[in-house]
Structure formats: C-alpha cells, structure tokens
Design an enzyme around this catalytic site. Structure first.
Site, PDB file in Angstrom:
ATOM      1  N   GLY A 201    -133.664  61.754 -10.466  1.00 11.97           N
ATOM      2  CA  GLY A 201    -134.715  60.761 -10.657  1.00 11.97           C
ATOM      3  C   GLY A 201    -135.068  60.011  -9.393  1.00 11.97           C
ATOM      4  O   GLY A 201    -136.189  59.516  -9.252  1.00 11.97           O
TER       5      GLY A 201
ATOM      6  N   GLU B  46    -130.344  68.581 -11.615  1.00 13.50           N
ATOM      7  CA  GLU B  46    -130.298  68.487 -13.075  1.00 13.50           C
ATOM      8  C   GLU B  46    -129.731  69.727 -13.774  1.00 13.50           C
ATOM      9  O   GLU B  46    -129.035  69.615 -14.785  1.00 13.50           O
ATOM     10  CB  GLU B  46    -131.711  68.193 -13.626  1.00 13.50           C
ATOM     11  CG  GLU B  46    -132.165  66.753 -13.443  1.00 13.50           C
ATOM     12  CD  GLU B  46    -132.808  66.484 -12.099  1.00 13.50           C
ATOM     13  OE1 GLU B  46    -133.409  65.403 -11.934  1.00 13.50           O
ATOM     14  OE2 GLU B  46    -132.699  67.339 -11.193  1.00 13.50           O
TER      15      GLU B  46
ATOM     16  N   ALA C 224    -130.500  59.396 -11.997  1.00 11.90           N
ATOM     17  CA  ALA C 224    -130.622  58.591 -13.213  1.00 11.90           C
ATOM     18  C   ALA C 224    -129.220  58.214 -13.691  1.00 11.90           C
ATOM     19  O   ALA C 224    -128.235  58.855 -13.327  1.00 11.90           O
ATOM     20  CB  ALA C 224    -131.353  59.378 -14.298  1.00 11.90           C
TER      21      ALA C 224
ATOM     22  N   GLU D 290    -137.469  62.214  -7.625  1.00  9.44           N
ATOM     23  CA  GLU D 290    -138.700  62.191  -8.419  1.00  9.44           C
ATOM     24  C   GLU D 290    -139.474  60.888  -8.177  1.00  9.44           C
ATOM     25  O   GLU D 290    -140.707  60.892  -8.113  1.00  9.44           O
ATOM     26  CB  GLU D 290    -138.368  62.368  -9.896  1.00  9.44           C
ATOM     27  CG  GLU D 290    -137.899  63.792 -10.215  1.00  9.44           C
ATOM     28  CD  GLU D 290    -137.438  63.968 -11.639  1.00  9.44           C
ATOM     29  OE1 GLU D 290    -137.999  64.823 -12.353  1.00  9.44           O
ATOM     30  OE2 GLU D 290    -136.499  63.255 -12.052  1.00  9.44           O
TER      31      GLU D 290
END
Length: 260
Positions: free
Chosen positions: A112, A135, A66, A115
């Site tokens: 992300g 993360e 991200a 994900e």
C-alpha cells in the site's frame, strides 16, 4: 484540525503531510487512510495551498505497507469493500486531485505504500528507498490500484515481474524504470521536493488542474484523452490566469496568477 497518525506542516503555499507511525514503519491502517483523506480534502479546499508533499516519518520508511493485522480474517465481501473504500477515499482521490501531489519516498515503499506513492502525481526518492508489491507472498494481490498504476509507470513486463516475484527494487532501479523522477541522498530529499514545488507555484494553478485532468484522461478506457485535452485547453482561455499569463508575457514581466 488535529490528527493521530499524520503531521501537517505548511510553508507559504506548500503543505507537507507526514505519515507518523514510526513504530509500525508508517504502515497504513484504516485510521491513517481516513486521516490522509481528510487532510488532503482540506488542503484542496484551501486556496492558499498550491502543492502537497507526502512523506513518511523517520529515515527508514515512506510507508512499509498496509497494516495486515486489520484484515487478516476478512471475508471475500469485506475484502472487496476494503479495496473499494481505500481506492475511493484515498488512492483514486489523490490521483485525481486538482492540486499537484509529490511523493517524497524516504525509505521502504511496499504494498500500500508503493500504491500511495504511485497515486501521487510524481515521485522523488532517497538513495535508501526500496519499493515493491509483496502482496502475492501473502496470498493476495495489490488492492489499492497497484495492478493498474505500476504497468502504466514501468511497463507491463516489469510490472508483472515485480508483482509475481513479490521482490523489492532499489531507488536506482526505480529511477531507471521511470517509477521515480529523481534519486537523492536522504538529507536532500525534502529540499529537492520543496524546490520543485516552488517552481510549480510560479505557474497557473488553474492550468495545472486542467493539465492533471487531461493527462489522467489518457489512461482511462472510458475517456478520450485527446478530446479531454482539447476541452481543457479551450477552457483555459476563459480564465483570469490565462489573461494574466498572456498579458505578462507580452509585457515582458513575471505573471502574478490570481488562481481563477
């Protein structure tokens, strides 16, 4: 419709969506998440499209994570809203799409990015791909479904290790874990995805949509997956695709599914 951060290519009934932020290693920002939602929404409505492939531009990254600069100063309230909105409009949305979505993981799939790949119905990786959820090294946890989908795919123990160490695994390890279905050289990645996608398009799109719903139900605590399968199985009998599929089988010819 034109997009700033993604590219769309359609070849007959197969759509390829390419996340196109090469200078940022295709990192997901709010604009990219919104545009992915919009393009996938349009593709789901398009009756000509049977399969969607999602990949990243270049040979370095699928999605490297991200865009941290967008939320580094967020409050608790804003953080929760960020995760909830992202899950709702993109990650959960893709997982529950009625059309198959294949992730062509062509490099780094981190945070992300992993994900997003896990939200797709299955994943194919290039040999240079590396995957991880880093993360906790930033003082946060995966917020786009990573703590839920990773254990489903690789098992609780391996998921815990990957999340807690914030480390990366190779494409070969991902294949051994069951996180990806195939690993191929970079130049063979999209051709293999296309080959599999074409195999999918030979089958009933209606039945496939029911299958996706039934399989997903087995991973929901609030839904009985077996009952969902029974309902979906029965519903197939009322479709034109079922009539064509069974008739073609009995007549020993290839089925021409109307998609209804």
């Amino acid at each position: 419709m034109s997009y700033e951060t993604i590219l769309l290519e359609v070849d007959e009934s197969i759509a390829t969506v390419t996340i196109n932020r090469p200078k940022k290693l295709n990192a997901l920002n709010r604009e990219t998440i919104q545009e992915l939602h919009e393009v996938v929404s349009e593709l789901e409505k398009d009756s000509k499209i049977k399969v969607i492939i999602i990949t990243g531009s270049g040979e370095k990254a699928f999605v490297a994570g991200a865009d941290i600069s967008e939320f580094a100063d967020f409050s608790v309230k804003k953080g929760k809203k960020l995760a909830a909105k992202g899950q709702g409009i993109l990650f959960d949305f893709i997982e529950n799409l009625s059309k198959p979505v294949i992730a062509a993981v062509n490099g780094f799939a981190l945070g992300g990015g992993l994900e997003l790949a896990m939200a797709c119905h299955f994943r194919i990786a290039s040999e240079n791909a590396k995957m991880g959820l880093p993360e906790v090294s930033l003082g946060v946890i995966p917020g786009y479904g990573g703590t839920q989908r990773l254990p489903q795919l690789v098992g609780k123990g391996r998921a815990m290790e990957m999340i807690m160490t914030a480390g990366m695994i190779t494409a070969e390890q991902a294949n051994n874990y069951g996180l990806v279905n195939h690993v191929v050289p970079q130049e063979e990645l999209l051709p293999l995805c296309s080959k599999i996608a074409h195999k999918i398009t030979n089958n009933s799109s209606v039945a496939i949509s029911y299958a996706i719903k039934a399989v997903n139900a087995g991973f929901m605590n609030t839904v009985n997956g077996y009952e969902q399968e029974i309902d979906a199985f029965g519903a197939c009998f009322g479709t034109n695709d079922f009539s064509e599929g069974t008739t073609a089988f009995l007549e020993k010819r290839k089925a021409e599914f109307p998609g209804s």
